[in-house]
Design a protein around this motif. Structure first.
Motif, PDB file in Angstrom:
ATOM      1  N   THR A  98       0.870  -1.273   0.045  1.00 43.33           N
ATOM      2  CA  THR A  98       0.330   0.066   0.067  1.00 43.33           C
ATOM      3  C   THR A  98       0.818   1.098  -0.062  1.00 43.33           C
ATOM      4  O   THR A  98       0.440   2.332  -0.465  1.00 43.33           O
ATOM      5  N   THR A 132      -7.559   0.127   0.925  1.00 44.06           N
ATOM      6  CA  THR A 132      -6.650   0.413  -0.492  1.00 44.06           C
ATOM      7  C   THR A 132      -7.530  -0.099  -1.868  1.00 44.06           C
ATOM      8  O   THR A 132      -7.503   0.350  -2.836  1.00 44.06           O
ATOM      9  N   PRO A 136      -8.306   2.921  -4.521  1.00 45.02           N
ATOM     10  CA  PRO A 136      -7.004   3.034  -5.158  1.00 45.02           C
ATOM     11  C   PRO A 136      -6.974   4.144  -5.728  1.00 45.02           C
ATOM     12  O   PRO A 136      -7.846   4.727  -6.076  1.00 45.02           O
TER      13      PRO A 136
END
Length: 562
Positions: A98, A132, A136
């Protein structure tokens, strides 16, 4: 020595056109790229070796090729990140990923993250990945690949666009192997490639691995015989010959052929499954509209069409049912070879018209085959004079005395409807239960294990709808007396009789689960226990009133009915 590259790596698809058997998915992905309609999180799921990771890599390369000048050698390797979740499944690994996601790509438009075997991530890693995956950055695309979708938590699945990859068909795999044979300058029979494709069971990677193995064995000329020998599979000829013998009622030859198959190292279970599939293929070949369902080579298809004219539909239906029953009972059978042999004899007797059949499991008697041999005919000749009896006038006076014992023995035969015969049948049934298990295992067990299995059996009876027997089994807790004797107490004689009827199945269940065939259940009758049970509402209320007398006052105050 030149370095050898296995076919699975050498011929790995480099573009969507090379992917075998997944045309619907590859077309969808190509159209999504062209129309700029690609989701930011994709999940590729399906069996092993069907092209999930290959499609993920092709997609990752294609995404950055769109609207960009690129050369043939450009693969945008700096924009593609692969993570093996089988070995990197911790929270720290996901946090590192991430952190990398935030950095935009240096070349191209997207950074693509391929997470293979994503189902291996831990629960904490999945939770760390959720935010995430849901939001994103615009430059990041996630492609997840797995063989076990059911192990992925629903919150991850709901954030992904799911593509289900299917098993590759036998004909698709065979055609691809033909292309590889042309490139490698290998001559191969159509049936040989078909057997390889069947053995792969829908996985193209497995098909290529088997192909390499067979080429190493037989060189640049692949024949059906070489493939069957190397892969240790039963070829079509074995089943065609066996079916011919079954249709001709040749039981001795059938048993000898089966013995030859066992001698080659094949299991009876494998053979009976293949025979059932062979009968199914013959049934399919009998109708022109279903011939396309035959996934076999051209030469084998001709043989199926020929044999389909010999076998009738009633024979095939009965044969499939018997082979299927044998398949279901094979694992539980103590004598597996005998089970298969009995099934083959029953199938060979289906079309027999020599005498009236008495049951569905009819088997041609051995005397029929003995009568066909010349040696048996010679044995029968001297027995014929004994059958003739002289006329009544020529019978001497002492001969009637010899007839009396014969009549007495005839009178002693009990009628099938007499009381004596009924008692004899009951005795036979009792002896069926008490089998000789001297050579069977007798593992030790604890009383806790016994009581746990006892409850489990009561639940099994409940699910089957046998509530009466289930309630009897649940009336008391069994106790272990000595090493293998189980003592069970019932409150009345009716329950005892009912329990005695279901005792054989209970014994079989306990013996198999505990792996102890010396177990025996002793039934104890204790009629005083009967008083403990309350059936009617009044009896239940009286039972509660004994424990708490104030309940009666409560009932009278509120004028409650029972």
């Amino acid at each position: 020595m030149e370095h050898f590259i296995v076919s699975a790596r050498k011929y790995r698809p480099q573009n969507f056109e090379d992917v075998v058997g997944q045309q619907a998915i590859t077309n969808t992905l190509e159209n999504a790229i062209k129309n700029n309609h690609l989701a930011q999180a994709l999940l590729f799921t399906g069996p092993r070796g069907v092209g999930k990771t290959s499609c993920a890599r092709i997609l990752a390369k294609k995404i950055n090729q769109q609207d960009t000048e690129y050369s043939e050698d450009e693969d945008f390797a700096f924009n593609i990140f692969e993570l093996d979740a089988a070995s990197n499944n911790s929270v720290d690994d996901i946090r590192n990923l991430t952190d990398q996601v935030r950095i935009p790509p240096q070349t191209g438009k997207y950074k693509v993250y391929i997470i293979d075997e994503v189902h291996m991530l831990s629960q904490a890693a999945f939770n760390a990945f959720l935010k995430t995956l849901e939001e994103p950055p615009a430059h990041a695309i996630f492609i997840l690949a797995t063989t076990e979708k059911h192990k992925i938590i629903p919150t991850i699945l709901s954030r992904c666009q799911i593509f289900d990859f299917k098993r590759i068909g036998v004909l698709d795999a065979k055609n691809y192997l033909k292309v590889i044979c042309e490139k490698e300058k290998i001559t191969a029979e159509d049936d040989a490639l078909h057997i390889i494709a069947q053995k792969a069971d829908g996985a193209m990677r497995d098909a290529l691995s088997i192909f390499d193995r067979v080429v190493s064995f037989s060189g640049n000329n692949l024949t059906r015989e070489a493939v069957t020998e190397n892969l240790n599979v039963l070829d079509y000829d074995t089943y065609f010959n066996m079916t011919d013998l079954l249709l001709e009622n040749k039981i001795p030859e059938v048993l000898n052929a089966f013995n030859t198959i066992l001698g080659k190292g094949f299991e009876g279970h494998h053979f009976i499954n293949g025979l059932a599939s062979h009968f199914r293929d013959i049934l399919v070949a009998k109708d022109k509209s279903t011939i396309d369902l035959l996934e076999v080579g051209d030469n084998a298809k001709k043989k199926y069409l020929t044999q389909a004219t010999k076998a009738s539909i009633p024979f095939l239906m009965q044969a499939i049912n018997k082979a299927n029953d044998c398949d279901l009972n094979y694992r539980a059978s103590k004598n597996q070879r005998l089970l298969v042999e009995l099934t083959l004899m029953q199938i060979a007797s289906i079309t027999f018209d020599g005498e009236k059949k008495k049951s569905a499991n009819y088997i041609i008697p051995a005397t029929f085959f003995q009568a066909l041999s010349p040696a048996a005919k010679e044995i029968k000749k001297p027995t014929q004079p004994k059958v003739t009896i002289s006329e009544p006038e020529k019978v001497a006076e002492p001969k009637p005395k010899l007839v009396k014992p014969v009549l007495k023995t005839a009178q002693r035969r009990g009628s099938s409807l007499s009381l004596k015969s009924i008692h004899q049948k009951k005795e036979v049934k009792k002896t069926d239960i008490e089998e000789n298990f001297d050579n069977h295992p007798k593992d030790s067990f604890t009383e806790e294990q016994l009581q746990k299995l006892w409850k489990e059996y009561a639940n099994v009876l409940q699910k089957k709808g046998q509530r009466s027997m289930a309630s009897i089994v649940a009336t008391d807790i069994p106790k272990l007396e000595g090493k293998f004797k189980i003592l069970f107490t019932v409150p009345n004689k009716l329950m005892k009789d009912q329990f005695h009827k279901g005792r054989p199945k209970l014994l079989q269940f306990l013996r198999e689960k505990l792996n102890n065939y010396g177990i025996d259940v002793m039934i104890n009758l204790n009629e005083t226990v009967e008083k403990k049970f309350a059936y009617t509402p009044q009896e239940k209320f009286n039972k509660l009133k004994e424990k708490n007398p104030l309940l009666e006052k409560l009932r009278q105050t509120f004028e409650l009915d029972l």
